[in-house]
Design an enzyme around this catalytic site. Structure first.
Site, PDB file in Angstrom:
ATOM      1  N   LYS A 244      -1.023  -0.557  -4.270  1.00 47.81           N
ATOM      2  CA  LYS A 244      -2.289  -0.339  -4.410  1.00 47.81           C
ATOM      3  C   LYS A 244      -1.248   1.244  -5.034  1.00 47.81           C
ATOM      4  O   LYS A 244      -0.796   1.512  -3.606  1.00 47.81           O
ATOM      5  CB  LYS A 244      -2.808   0.186  -3.451  1.00 47.81           C
ATOM      6  CG  LYS A 244      -4.164   1.094  -3.974  1.00 47.81           C
ATOM      7  CD  LYS A 244      -5.448   0.939  -2.467  1.00 47.81           C
ATOM      8  CE  LYS A 244      -5.778   2.578  -2.102  1.00 47.81           C
ATOM      9  NZ  LYS A 244      -6.996   2.429  -1.249  1.00 47.81           N
TER      10      LYS A 244
ATOM     11  N   TYR B  28       1.328  -1.250  -0.132  1.00 50.31           N
ATOM     12  CA  TYR B  28       0.039   0.042   0.310  1.00 50.31           C
ATOM     13  C   TYR B  28       0.766   1.522   0.356  1.00 50.31           C
ATOM     14  O   TYR B  28       1.275   1.420   1.571  1.00 50.31           O
ATOM     15  CB  TYR B  28      -1.048   0.014   1.306  1.00 50.31           C
ATOM     16  CG  TYR B  28      -1.766   0.938   1.220  1.00 50.31           C
ATOM     17  CD1 TYR B  28      -2.440   1.563   0.224  1.00 50.31           C
ATOM     18  CD2 TYR B  28      -3.329   0.921   2.531  1.00 50.31           C
ATOM     19  CE1 TYR B  28      -3.471   2.880   0.477  1.00 50.31           C
ATOM     20  CE2 TYR B  28      -4.082   1.933   2.679  1.00 50.31           C
ATOM     21  CZ  TYR B  28      -3.950   2.612   1.182  1.00 50.31           C
ATOM     22  OH  TYR B  28      -5.155   3.666   1.464  1.00 50.31           O
TER      23      TYR B  28
END
Length: 171
Positions: free
Chosen positions: A88, A58
């Site tokens: 992400k 992330y």
């Protein structure tokens, strides 16, 4: 925030059959080196010790103030090619997302922009979709772009979800 909690929660998710785990880096320290980040991710992967683990990084430097660099991704993929599944990218920087796609898309590393604003560009560059909070309030139109990104109306559909995103961001 605690490494032991990350290991416990990640191992539990894998045992329950979750397809993947999205892991935020240790955001509570600033200026963490790539080595420190590498060791954190490596520690979780090794302590979980399950070949089914699919870990998604992330990357959210506007919040964490700590970037996940291309060099770090490269190193993690070299050591843990089966566990490091993707990222992400919530940097908000298309050039960064594009660099990730260009460098890793052919290595089984899935790249998801963190905003639907980059959905169509991401798909066209080899991305897998997007992971966006506004998917909770605009799911249908975002899904329509995802399902029709090769179609003749893709640019118009993208313009519509981008306009909605801008409205939501102003609220």
């Amino acid at each position: 925030c605690a490494l032991s909690d990350s290991v416990r929660l990640t191992a539990g998710a894998v045992k329950m059959g979750c397809a993947g785990v999205l892991m935020l880096l240790p955001f509570y320290y600033k200026g963490v080196s790539d080595e420190g980040l590498y060791r954190t991710f490596a520690e979780v992967i090794e302590r979980v010790g399950d070949a089914r683990l699919q870990l998604y990084l992330y990357h959210i430097p506007p919040v964490s103030h700590v970037p996940i660099t291309l060099g770090l991704i490269e190193r993690l993929l070299e050591k843990y090619p089966q566990a490091i599944a993707g990222v992400k990218d919530s940097s908000g920087d298309w050039n960064n997302t594009k660099a990730m796609l260009d460098q890793f898309k052919d290595r089984g590393f899935d790249v998801f922009p963190g905003s639907e604003v980059f959905l169509l560009d991401g798909l066209r560059a080899g991305g897998k979709g997007c992971i966006t909070a506004t998917g909770n309030v605009n799911a249908g139109p975002i899904d329509k772009v995802f399902r029709n990104w090769k179609g003749p109306d893709a640019d118009k559909l993208q313009a519509d979800i981008t306009a909605t995103r801008k409205i939501v961001q102003k609220v």
